[in-house]
Write an enzyme that holds these catalytic residues in place. Sequence first.
Site, PDB file in Angstrom:
ATOM      1  N   ILE A  45       5.554  -4.865   9.676  1.00 22.06           N
ATOM      2  CA  ILE A  45       5.662  -4.453   8.455  1.00 22.06           C
ATOM      3  C   ILE A  45       5.319  -2.808   8.441  1.00 22.06           C
ATOM      4  O   ILE A  45       4.018  -2.470   8.663  1.00 22.06           O
ATOM      5  CB  ILE A  45       4.887  -5.236   7.281  1.00 22.06           C
ATOM      6  CG1 ILE A  45       5.555  -6.495   7.226  1.00 22.06           C
ATOM      7  CG2 ILE A  45       4.982  -4.482   5.973  1.00 22.06           C
ATOM      8  CD1 ILE A  45       4.819  -7.520   6.259  1.00 22.06           C
ATOM      9  N   ARG A  79      -9.103  -0.587   4.517  1.00 22.93           N
ATOM     10  CA  ARG A  79      -8.941  -0.492   2.980  1.00 22.93           C
ATOM     11  C   ARG A  79      -9.702  -1.020   2.211  1.00 22.93           C
ATOM     12  O   ARG A  79     -10.137  -1.058   1.041  1.00 22.93           O
ATOM     13  CB  ARG A  79      -7.467  -0.676   2.801  1.00 22.93           C
ATOM     14  CG  ARG A  79      -6.722   0.699   3.326  1.00 22.93           C
ATOM     15  CD  ARG A  79      -5.277   0.647   2.858  1.00 22.93           C
ATOM     16  NE  ARG A  79      -4.281   1.820   3.197  1.00 22.93           N
ATOM     17  CZ  ARG A  79      -4.211   2.947   2.493  1.00 22.93           C
ATOM     18  NH1 ARG A  79      -4.927   3.110   1.434  1.00 22.93           N
ATOM     19  NH2 ARG A  79      -3.678   4.043   2.975  1.00 22.93           N
ATOM     20  N   THR A  91       0.768  -1.138   0.105  1.00 24.10           N
ATOM     21  CA  THR A  91      -0.110  -0.183   0.031  1.00 24.10           C
ATOM     22  C   THR A  91       0.907   1.351  -0.073  1.00 24.10           C
ATOM     23  O   THR A  91       0.696   2.226  -0.821  1.00 24.10           O
ATOM     24  CB  THR A  91      -0.907  -0.019   1.261  1.00 24.10           C
ATOM     25  OG1 THR A  91      -1.716  -1.250   1.248  1.00 24.10           O
ATOM     26  CG2 THR A  91      -1.825   1.369   1.228  1.00 24.10           C
ATOM     27  N   THR A  92       1.752   1.223   0.790  1.00 24.32           N
ATOM     28  CA  THR A  92       2.909   2.406   0.945  1.00 24.32           C
ATOM     29  C   THR A  92       3.565   2.739  -0.214  1.00 24.32           C
ATOM     30  O   THR A  92       3.938   3.787  -0.741  1.00 24.32           O
ATOM     31  CB  THR A  92       3.722   2.317   2.098  1.00 24.32           C
ATOM     32  OG1 THR A  92       3.015   1.953   3.326  1.00 24.32           O
ATOM     33  CG2 THR A  92       4.503   3.436   2.364  1.00 24.32           C
ATOM     34  N   LYS A 141       0.429 -10.454   7.938  1.00 23.23           N
ATOM     35  CA  LYS A 141       0.400  -9.078   8.344  1.00 23.23           C
ATOM     36  C   LYS A 141      -1.041  -8.456   8.612  1.00 23.23           C
ATOM     37  O   LYS A 141      -1.696  -8.622   7.937  1.00 23.23           O
ATOM     38  CB  LYS A 141       1.007  -8.148   7.187  1.00 23.23           C
ATOM     39  CG  LYS A 141       0.990  -6.600   7.480  1.00 23.23           C
ATOM     40  CD  LYS A 141       1.226  -5.847   6.385  1.00 23.23           C
ATOM     41  CE  LYS A 141       1.278  -4.286   6.627  1.00 23.23           C
ATOM     42  NZ  LYS A 141       1.528  -3.319   5.403  1.00 23.23           N
ATOM     43  N   TYR A 153     -12.644  -3.924  -3.098  1.00 28.48           N
ATOM     44  CA  TYR A 153     -13.607  -3.582  -3.866  1.00 28.48           C
ATOM     45  C   TYR A 153     -14.803  -4.561  -4.093  1.00 28.48           C
ATOM     46  O   TYR A 153     -15.880  -4.415  -4.072  1.00 28.48           O
ATOM     47  CB  TYR A 153     -13.032  -3.029  -5.239  1.00 28.48           C
ATOM     48  CG  TYR A 153     -14.503  -2.325  -5.848  1.00 28.48           C
ATOM     49  CD1 TYR A 153     -14.555  -1.012  -5.825  1.00 28.48           C
ATOM     50  CD2 TYR A 153     -14.979  -2.987  -7.068  1.00 28.48           C
ATOM     51  CE1 TYR A 153     -15.668  -0.405  -6.252  1.00 28.48           C
ATOM     52  CE2 TYR A 153     -16.246  -2.465  -7.677  1.00 28.48           C
ATOM     53  CZ  TYR A 153     -16.389  -1.047  -7.234  1.00 28.48           C
ATOM     54  OH  TYR A 153     -17.366  -0.265  -7.805  1.00 28.48           O
ATOM     55  N   TYR A 205      -2.371 -10.588   4.205  1.00 33.24           N
ATOM     56  CA  TYR A 205      -2.447  -9.251   4.435  1.00 33.24           C
ATOM     57  C   TYR A 205      -3.792  -8.661   4.776  1.00 33.24           C
ATOM     58  O   TYR A 205      -4.691  -8.735   3.831  1.00 33.24           O
ATOM     59  CB  TYR A 205      -1.618  -8.351   3.335  1.00 33.24           C
ATOM     60  CG  TYR A 205      -1.660  -6.863   3.739  1.00 33.24           C
ATOM     61  CD1 TYR A 205      -2.068  -6.540   4.837  1.00 33.24           C
ATOM     62  CD2 TYR A 205      -1.228  -6.013   2.523  1.00 33.24           C
ATOM     63  CE1 TYR A 205      -1.890  -4.946   5.129  1.00 33.24           C
ATOM     64  CE2 TYR A 205      -1.391  -4.517   2.757  1.00 33.24           C
ATOM     65  CZ  TYR A 205      -1.606  -4.132   3.994  1.00 33.24           C
ATOM     66  OH  TYR A 205      -1.759  -2.764   4.261  1.00 33.24           O
TER      67      TYR A 205
END
Length: 296
Positions: free
Chosen positions: A204, A137, A43-44, A162, A106, A132
Amino acid sequence: MFSGSIPALATPFRDGSFDESAFRKLVDWQIENGSKALVPCGTTGEASTISNAEHHRVIEVCIEQAAGRVPVIAGCGSNDTRNALLHMQFAKKAGAAAGLCVAPYYNRPSQAGLIAHFSYLAENSDLPIVLYNVPSRTVTDIEDETVVELVRKYPDRIVAIKDASGDLSRVADHRMGLDHDFCQLSGNDELWLPHSAAGGSGCISVTANVAPALCAEFHDAIAANDLVRARELNDRLFPLHYAMFSDASPAPVKYALSRVHDWFACDVRLPLCNASEASRKAVDEALVHAGILETA
């Protein structure tokens, strides 16, 4: 399988394109300052706004520059199962140690859909998978029972999680349902300390992008059961954890990196915008508080 301070690397852009030179410098700096593994294209890393070709190049450069000094956990997530597999196949060929696979966003799959998604990946690639879970999100939550079922079904494929759900009880829930050696990594910097106390093996981290040495020292203190030192470092880092999300991520961390390194531009891609004035102020103050900058 993984432990310590593991930065979810920001992807530097300059003039709209991947800044490969800056990224190589970032990889070297991270390793030199104690990061125990690297995560490109999470994401980052703005994986949602880079093309597949860019995605694969970022992974390739990270692995190439790391040169075996630390493992690379390549971001391989997608809301398209076949595209996630494509990323995993490339990452495996490039030499990644594992693939970080987020719950499909989504689409909002059911738990049965999540099991089918991760089962497909596990059965069609021999790259180890780090689940993850970040429901803030993705909307979809990888529930504890689903994690346990997947890990029991594919113990040699699904090797870690994560968790960025913010629910610390999940560490114990996973430990009760699985072997205590199952690798659990925090996905929330501000919960790193209690997550580790509950049985986690590291984080993380977004903050580790800009404070790799402090984050590495923080984890070392935790691992040594030096709670006094761990608290001291946690107090230094805590404002920075929140500053990293004072605007849409990763705009604040990119601004922070631009303050620390003149070779790192703060550019992000639309629909994100560069960090706001208020965010920049929060970042500057947190960098001073952490001792990374002398003055804002």
